[in-house]
Design an enzyme around this catalytic site. Structure first.
Site, PDB file in Angstrom:
ATOM      1  CG  ASN A 132     -15.702 -68.969-107.389  1.00 17.83           C
ATOM      2  OD1 ASN A 132     -16.702 -68.431-107.871  1.00 17.83           O
ATOM      3  ND2 ASN A 132     -15.594 -70.285-107.256  1.00 17.83           N
ATOM      4  CE  LYS A 174     -16.896 -70.995-103.908  1.00 18.38           C
ATOM      5  NZ  LYS A 174     -16.657 -72.092-102.973  1.00 18.38           N
ATOM      6  CG  HIS A 201     -15.419 -74.614-108.261  1.00 17.45           C
ATOM      7  ND1 HIS A 201     -16.105 -75.227-107.234  1.00 17.45           N
ATOM      8  CD2 HIS A 201     -14.623 -73.676-107.687  1.00 17.45           C
ATOM      9  CE1 HIS A 201     -15.744 -74.669-106.089  1.00 17.45           C
ATOM     10  NE2 HIS A 201     -14.849 -73.724-106.341  1.00 17.45           N
ATOM     11  CD  GLU A 236     -18.593 -74.667-104.639  1.00 15.99           C
ATOM     12  OE1 GLU A 236     -18.876 -73.710-105.384  1.00 15.99           O
ATOM     13  OE2 GLU A 236     -17.954 -74.536-103.566  1.00 15.99           O
ATOM     14  CD  GLU A 287     -10.845 -73.869-105.645  1.00 17.63           C
ATOM     15  OE1 GLU A 287     -10.720 -72.755-105.111  1.00 17.63           O
ATOM     16  OE2 GLU A 287     -11.931 -74.278-106.092  1.00 17.63           O
ATOM     17  N   GLY A 326     -14.831 -73.859 -98.199  1.00 15.84           N
ATOM     18  CA  GLY A 326     -15.960 -73.397 -97.393  1.00 15.84           C
ATOM     19  C   GLY A 326     -16.020 -74.030 -96.006  1.00 15.84           C
ATOM     20  CB  SER A 358     -10.518 -72.315 -95.841  1.00 10.30           C
ATOM     21  OG  SER A 358     -11.753 -73.023 -95.824  1.00 10.30           O
ATOM     22  N   GLY A 391     -12.827 -67.978-102.153  1.00  8.50           N
ATOM     23  CA  GLY A 391     -14.285 -67.988-102.171  1.00  8.50           C
ATOM     24  C   GLY A 391     -14.843 -66.964-101.199  1.00  8.50           C
ATOM     25  N   GLY A 392     -15.278 -67.447-100.031  1.00  5.51           N
ATOM     26  CA  GLY A 392     -15.962 -66.604 -99.042  1.00  5.51           C
ATOM     27  C   GLY A 392     -15.293 -65.266 -98.768  1.00  5.51           C
TER      28      GLY A 392
HETATM   29  P1  13P Z   1     -13.655 -70.798 -99.843  1.00  2.00           P
HETATM   30  O1  13P Z   1     -12.540 -69.786 -99.931  1.00  2.00           O
HETATM   31  O2  13P Z   1     -14.952 -70.199 -99.416  1.00  2.00           O
HETATM   32  O3  13P Z   1     -13.244 -72.016 -99.084  1.00  2.00           O
HETATM   33  O4  13P Z   1     -13.923 -71.291-101.366  1.00  2.00           O
HETATM   34  C1  13P Z   1     -12.867 -71.704-102.144  1.00  2.00           C
HETATM   35  C2  13P Z   1     -13.319 -71.899-103.541  1.00  2.00           C
HETATM   36  O5  13P Z   1     -14.071 -72.798-103.834  1.00  2.00           O
HETATM   37  C3  13P Z   1     -12.859 -70.946-104.564  1.00  2.00           C
HETATM   38  O6  13P Z   1     -13.175 -71.377-105.836  1.00  2.00           O
END
Ligand code: 13P
Length: 252
Positions: free
Chosen positions: A9, A11, A95, A97, A167, A173, A213, A234-235
Site C-alpha cells: 500500500n 498510500k 483502511h 486511515e 491491521e 507506521g 510494520s 506500507g512503508g
Molecule cells: P506500515 O507497514 O507502514 O506500518 O503500514 C501498514 C499499512 O497501513 C498498510 O496498509
C-alpha cells in the site's frame, strides 16, 4: 492451500516518475516469481501508467479506495468500474486511515465491498483495533464487529473474492508490529467467523493477511503462522529491495 498474497500500500506517496522507477526495480527483483501473488496499490494518479509496466510481470494492481456509486454527480470520487477500466484487480477498503481521517463507517465499507464485487474486482477489507481498544480487552469484539459489518448481505458466492486484512491501528507506521502470536489469534478468530457466517469453503478460501510494520526482518515469522496468508505492507513497500525480500519470505 491458497497462494499467499503480498500487497504493498503506497498510500499518498510517489509521483508517476517515482512509481515507474519503483516498478522497474520490482519487476527485475521479482522476475519469475509465481509462488506468491504480488499486488501494489499506488495512488490513483499513477495506476494507468503503471498498468502498462506491470503487464508482463507477476505484479497486479490495486487501488486504495473506491466510491460505491456507479457514476453521477460525486465530485472527486472514483467508481469501481473506472478502477477496473484502468487495470486494477484489487481495491483496498476500510483502511484505518480512511476510517480515522475521512470518517468511514462499517456501512460505507460494506457498500464499497458490494460495488466492487458487482464489477468483478476483489476487495481487500481492512479491520483493526486501536491501542486503547486492545488495552481494554476489546480487540476481538472490535475486529469481528468490523468484519461482520463489512460483509453484511454478502452471499457465499461473493465471499471467495474477498481478502481480509488485519491491521492493528497501533502497529501501522509505528515500527511496532503485532507479534506473530497476536496476529495469529485474531486471524484464527476471523476464520472461525467466516466459517460460521459463510461455511467451510469460505473459511478455507478467503485469505486473511496481516498489516502493520511488516518488514524484511519480521516477515518470515509472521508467515510461519498457519492463519496468516500474506501481508499488507506500507512503508517497506516503497523500497524495492525491502518489498522484494518480503515477497520472497522464507519458510521457517
Ligand atoms: P506500515 O507497514 O507502514 O506500518 O503500514 C501498514 C499499512 O497501513 C498498510 O496498509
Amino acid at each position: 492451500m491458497h497462494k499467499p498474497l503480498i500487497a504493498g500500500n503506497w498510500k499518498m506517496h510517489t509521483t508517476i516518475q517515482e512509481g515507474v522507477e519503483l516498478v522497474i526495480k520490482l519487476r527485475e527483483l521479482l522476475r519469475g516469481m509465481d509462488a506468491v501473488e504480488v499486488v501494489i496499490a499506488p495512488p490513483f494518479t499513477s495506476i494507468y501508467h503503471l498498468h502498462f509496466l506491470v503487464a508482463d510481470s507477476p505484479i497486479e494492481l490495486a487501488a486504495q479506495d473506491v466510491f460505491w456509486e456507479e457514476s453521477g454527480a460525486y465530485t472527486g470520487e472514483i467508481s469501481a468500474k473506472m478502477l477496473r477500466d484502468v487495470g486494477c484487480e484489487y481495491v483496498i477498503v476500510g483502511h484505518s486511515e480512511r476510517r480515522r481521517y475521512f470518517a468511514e463507517t462499517d456501512e460505507d465499507v460494506n457498500r464499497k465491498v458490494m460495488a466492487l464485487l458487482k464489477v468483478g474486482l476483489k476487495p481487500i477489507v481492512c479491520v483493526g483495533e486501536t491501542l486503547e481498544e486492545r488495552e481494554r480487552g476489546r480487540t476481538i469484539r472490535i475486529v469481528t464487529g468490523q468484519l461482520k459489518g463489512a460483509l453484511r448481505g454478502l452471499g457465499p458466492g461473493g465471499i471467495k473474492d474477498v481478502v481480509v486484512a488485519y491491521e492493528p491501528v497501533w502497529a501501522i507506521g509505528t515500527g511496532r508490529n503485532a507479534t506473530p502470536e497476536q496476529a495469529e489469534e485474531v486471524h484464527n478468530t476471523m476464520r472461525e467467523l467466516l466459517y460460521e457466517e459463510f461455511g467451510m469453503d469460505a473459511a478455507q478460501d478467503v485469505r486473511i493477511i496481516y498489516g502493520g510494520s511488516v518488514k524484511p526482518d519480521n516477515i518470515d515469522s509472521l508467515m510461519a503462522q498457519p492463519n496468516i496468508d500474506g501481508t499488507l505492507v506500507g512503508g517497506a513497500s516503497l523500497k524495492a529491495e525491502d518489498f522484494a525480500r518480503i515477497v520472497q519470505f522464507r519458510h521457517v
